[in-house]
Design a protein around this motif. Structure first.
Motif, PDB file in Angstrom:
ATOM      1  N   LEU A   1       0.843  -1.184   0.000  1.00  0.00           N
ATOM      2  CA  LEU A   1       0.000   0.000   0.000  1.00  0.00           C
ATOM      3  C   LEU A   1       0.884   1.241   0.000  1.00  0.00           C
ATOM      4  O   LEU A   1       1.915   1.278   0.672  1.00  0.00           O
ATOM      5  CB  LEU A   1      -0.909   0.016   1.226  1.00  0.00           C
ATOM      6  CG  LEU A   1      -1.916  -1.126   1.321  1.00  0.00           C
ATOM      7  CD1 LEU A   1      -2.689  -1.038   2.622  1.00  0.00           C
ATOM      8  CD2 LEU A   1      -2.869  -1.096   0.149  1.00  0.00           C
ATOM      9  N   ILE A   2       0.448   2.229  -0.742  1.00  0.00           N
ATOM     10  CA  ILE A   2       1.193   3.479  -0.800  1.00  0.00           C
ATOM     11  C   ILE A   2       0.789   4.339   0.399  1.00  0.00           C
ATOM     12  O   ILE A   2      -0.394   4.527   0.669  1.00  0.00           O
ATOM     13  CB  ILE A   2       0.886   4.221  -2.120  1.00  0.00           C
ATOM     14  CG1 ILE A   2       1.307   3.361  -3.306  1.00  0.00           C
ATOM     15  CG2 ILE A   2       1.581   5.558  -2.161  1.00  0.00           C
ATOM     16  CD1 ILE A   2       0.837   3.892  -4.635  1.00  0.00           C
ATOM     17  N   ASN A   3       1.776   4.872   1.101  1.00  0.00           N
ATOM     18  CA  ASN A   3       1.511   5.732   2.249  1.00  0.00           C
ATOM     19  C   ASN A   3       1.180   7.133   1.738  1.00  0.00           C
ATOM     20  O   ASN A   3       2.042   7.859   1.258  1.00  0.00           O
ATOM     21  CB  ASN A   3       2.727   5.777   3.167  1.00  0.00           C
ATOM     22  CG  ASN A   3       2.463   6.555   4.425  1.00  0.00           C
ATOM     23  OD1 ASN A   3       1.328   6.961   4.682  1.00  0.00           O
ATOM     24  ND2 ASN A   3       3.488   6.783   5.208  1.00  0.00           N
ATOM     25  N   ARG A   4      -0.088   7.510   1.837  1.00  0.00           N
ATOM     26  CA  ARG A   4      -0.538   8.813   1.350  1.00  0.00           C
ATOM     27  C   ARG A   4      -0.768   9.813   2.474  1.00  0.00           C
ATOM     28  O   ARG A   4      -1.294  10.896   2.242  1.00  0.00           O
ATOM     29  CB  ARG A   4      -1.824   8.637   0.545  1.00  0.00           C
ATOM     30  CG  ARG A   4      -1.605   7.830  -0.712  1.00  0.00           C
ATOM     31  CD  ARG A   4      -2.789   7.902  -1.625  1.00  0.00           C
ATOM     32  NE  ARG A   4      -2.504   7.165  -2.842  1.00  0.00           N
ATOM     33  CZ  ARG A   4      -3.278   6.231  -3.342  1.00  0.00           C
ATOM     34  NH1 ARG A   4      -4.397   5.928  -2.743  1.00  0.00           N
ATOM     35  NH2 ARG A   4      -2.949   5.605  -4.458  1.00  0.00           N
ATOM     36  N   VAL A   5      -0.399   9.443   3.683  1.00  0.00           N
ATOM     37  CA  VAL A   5      -0.614  10.328   4.828  1.00  0.00           C
ATOM     38  C   VAL A   5       0.133  11.652   4.673  1.00  0.00           C
ATOM     39  O   VAL A   5      -0.448  12.716   4.908  1.00  0.00           O
ATOM     40  CB  VAL A   5      -0.249   9.611   6.148  1.00  0.00           C
ATOM     41  CG1 VAL A   5      -0.285  10.570   7.330  1.00  0.00           C
ATOM     42  CG2 VAL A   5      -1.186   8.450   6.385  1.00  0.00           C
ATOM     43  N   PRO A   6       1.419  11.657   4.271  1.00  0.00           N
ATOM     44  CA  PRO A   6       2.100  12.955   4.122  1.00  0.00           C
ATOM     45  C   PRO A   6       1.426  13.872   3.099  1.00  0.00           C
ATOM     46  O   PRO A   6       1.352  15.091   3.310  1.00  0.00           O
ATOM     47  CB  PRO A   6       3.513  12.578   3.666  1.00  0.00           C
ATOM     48  CG  PRO A   6       3.708  11.184   4.138  1.00  0.00           C
ATOM     49  CD  PRO A   6       2.362  10.556   4.074  1.00  0.00           C
ATOM     50  N   GLU A   7       0.906  13.302   2.013  1.00  0.00           N
ATOM     51  CA  GLU A   7       0.196  14.110   1.017  1.00  0.00           C
ATOM     52  C   GLU A   7      -1.049  14.739   1.625  1.00  0.00           C
ATOM     53  O   GLU A   7      -1.330  15.921   1.410  1.00  0.00           O
ATOM     54  CB  GLU A   7      -0.210  13.249  -0.180  1.00  0.00           C
ATOM     55  CG  GLU A   7       0.931  12.666  -0.959  1.00  0.00           C
ATOM     56  CD  GLU A   7       0.456  11.633  -1.968  1.00  0.00           C
ATOM     57  OE1 GLU A   7      -0.769  11.542  -2.217  1.00  0.00           O
ATOM     58  OE2 GLU A   7       1.307  10.921  -2.501  1.00  0.00           O
ATOM     59  N   LYS A   8      -1.823  13.941   2.369  1.00  0.00           N
ATOM     60  CA  LYS A   8      -3.050  14.445   3.000  1.00  0.00           C
ATOM     61  C   LYS A   8      -2.731  15.495   4.061  1.00  0.00           C
ATOM     62  O   LYS A   8      -3.439  16.484   4.202  1.00  0.00           O
ATOM     63  CB  LYS A   8      -3.852  13.296   3.622  1.00  0.00           C
ATOM     64  CG  LYS A   8      -4.425  12.333   2.615  1.00  0.00           C
ATOM     65  CD  LYS A   8      -5.500  12.975   1.801  1.00  0.00           C
ATOM     66  CE  LYS A   8      -6.129  11.976   0.860  1.00  0.00           C
ATOM     67  NZ  LYS A   8      -7.146  12.582   0.021  1.00  0.00           N
ATOM     68  N   GLN A   9      -1.657  15.273   4.829  1.00  0.00           N
ATOM     69  CA  GLN A   9      -1.269  16.260   5.837  1.00  0.00           C
ATOM     70  C   GLN A   9      -0.922  17.591   5.171  1.00  0.00           C
ATOM     71  O   GLN A   9      -1.335  18.652   5.643  1.00  0.00           O
ATOM     72  CB  GLN A   9      -0.063  15.755   6.633  1.00  0.00           C
ATOM     73  CG  GLN A   9      -0.404  14.711   7.645  1.00  0.00           C
ATOM     74  CD  GLN A   9       0.825  14.190   8.359  1.00  0.00           C
ATOM     75  OE1 GLN A   9       1.938  14.275   7.865  1.00  0.00           O
ATOM     76  NE2 GLN A   9       0.611  13.627   9.544  1.00  0.00           N
ATOM     77  N   LYS A  10      -0.187  17.518   4.077  1.00  0.00           N
ATOM     78  CA  LYS A  10       0.192  18.743   3.374  1.00  0.00           C
ATOM     79  C   LYS A  10      -1.057  19.460   2.848  1.00  0.00           C
ATOM     80  O   LYS A  10      -1.182  20.681   2.949  1.00  0.00           O
ATOM     81  CB  LYS A  10       1.125  18.389   2.216  1.00  0.00           C
ATOM     82  CG  LYS A  10       1.689  19.586   1.508  1.00  0.00           C
ATOM     83  CD  LYS A  10       2.669  19.152   0.426  1.00  0.00           C
ATOM     84  CE  LYS A  10       3.220  20.352  -0.297  1.00  0.00           C
ATOM     85  NZ  LYS A  10       4.117  19.971  -1.379  1.00  0.00           N
ATOM     86  N   LEU A  11      -2.013  18.696   2.309  1.00  0.00           N
ATOM     87  CA  LEU A  11      -3.249  19.266   1.779  1.00  0.00           C
ATOM     88  C   LEU A  11      -4.057  19.965   2.873  1.00  0.00           C
ATOM     89  O   LEU A  11      -4.512  21.095   2.701  1.00  0.00           O
ATOM     90  CB  LEU A  11      -4.095  18.171   1.123  1.00  0.00           C
ATOM     91  CG  LEU A  11      -5.489  18.571   0.665  1.00  0.00           C
ATOM     92  CD1 LEU A  11      -5.392  19.422  -0.600  1.00  0.00           C
ATOM     93  CD2 LEU A  11      -6.337  17.347   0.420  1.00  0.00           C
ATOM     94  N   PHE A  12      -4.217  19.302   4.013  1.00  0.00           N
ATOM     95  CA  PHE A  12      -5.070  19.854   5.064  1.00  0.00           C
ATOM     96  C   PHE A  12      -4.388  20.954   5.860  1.00  0.00           C
ATOM     97  O   PHE A  12      -5.055  21.763   6.486  1.00  0.00           O
ATOM     98  CB  PHE A  12      -5.572  18.740   5.981  1.00  0.00           C
ATOM     99  CG  PHE A  12      -6.684  17.936   5.367  1.00  0.00           C
ATOM    100  CD1 PHE A  12      -7.970  18.415   5.361  1.00  0.00           C
ATOM    101  CD2 PHE A  12      -6.429  16.717   4.772  1.00  0.00           C
ATOM    102  CE1 PHE A  12      -9.003  17.697   4.783  1.00  0.00           C
ATOM    103  CE2 PHE A  12      -7.449  15.990   4.186  1.00  0.00           C
ATOM    104  CZ  PHE A  12      -8.732  16.479   4.191  1.00  0.00           C
ATOM    105  N   GLN A  13      -3.067  21.014   5.874  1.00  0.00           N
ATOM    106  CA  GLN A  13      -2.365  22.064   6.609  1.00  0.00           C
ATOM    107  C   GLN A  13      -2.090  23.290   5.745  1.00  0.00           C
ATOM    108  O   GLN A  13      -1.638  24.306   6.248  1.00  0.00           O
ATOM    109  CB  GLN A  13      -1.045  21.512   7.168  1.00  0.00           C
ATOM    110  CG  GLN A  13      -1.269  20.518   8.280  1.00  0.00           C
ATOM    111  CD  GLN A  13       0.018  19.887   8.760  1.00  0.00           C
ATOM    112  OE1 GLN A  13       1.080  20.116   8.204  1.00  0.00           O
ATOM    113  NE2 GLN A  13      -0.088  19.066   9.792  1.00  0.00           N
TER     114      GLN A  13
END
Length: 89
Positions: free
Chosen positions: A30-42
């Protein structure tokens, strides 16, 4: 060796093959997309956090607000009807 031992060996071999097949099929990377989502929401773009997810968040927000308005109007209608005395025949 009798026929029972050969059958047992075949069953054990079949069990090993089936376990190997199941265990390798269930391990997908699975690709870890958490950093992308964190960047989007911050990101500071002036949007409230509940609308930063994109178009789908905006649609769900508008549907929720529409249902809230319709529900509020309906409650006032029902309260108005309930407060009026029934006409005597």
């Amino acid at each position: 060796m009798g026929p029972g031992a050969a059958m047992l060996r075949n069953l054990l071999g079949l069990r090993q093959i089936s376990q190997r097949t199941i265990s390798t099929a269930s391990r997908r990377q699975l690709i870890n997309r958490v950093p992308e989502k964190q960047k989007l929401f911050q990101e500071d773009n002036g949007l409230p956090v509940h609308l930063k997810g994109g178009v789908m968040d905006n649609v769900l927000y508008k549907i929720t607000m529409g249902l809230t308005v319709v529900g509020t109007v309906y409650v006032f209608y029902v309260l108005t009807v309930a407060s009026m005395p029934k006409k005597q025949k």
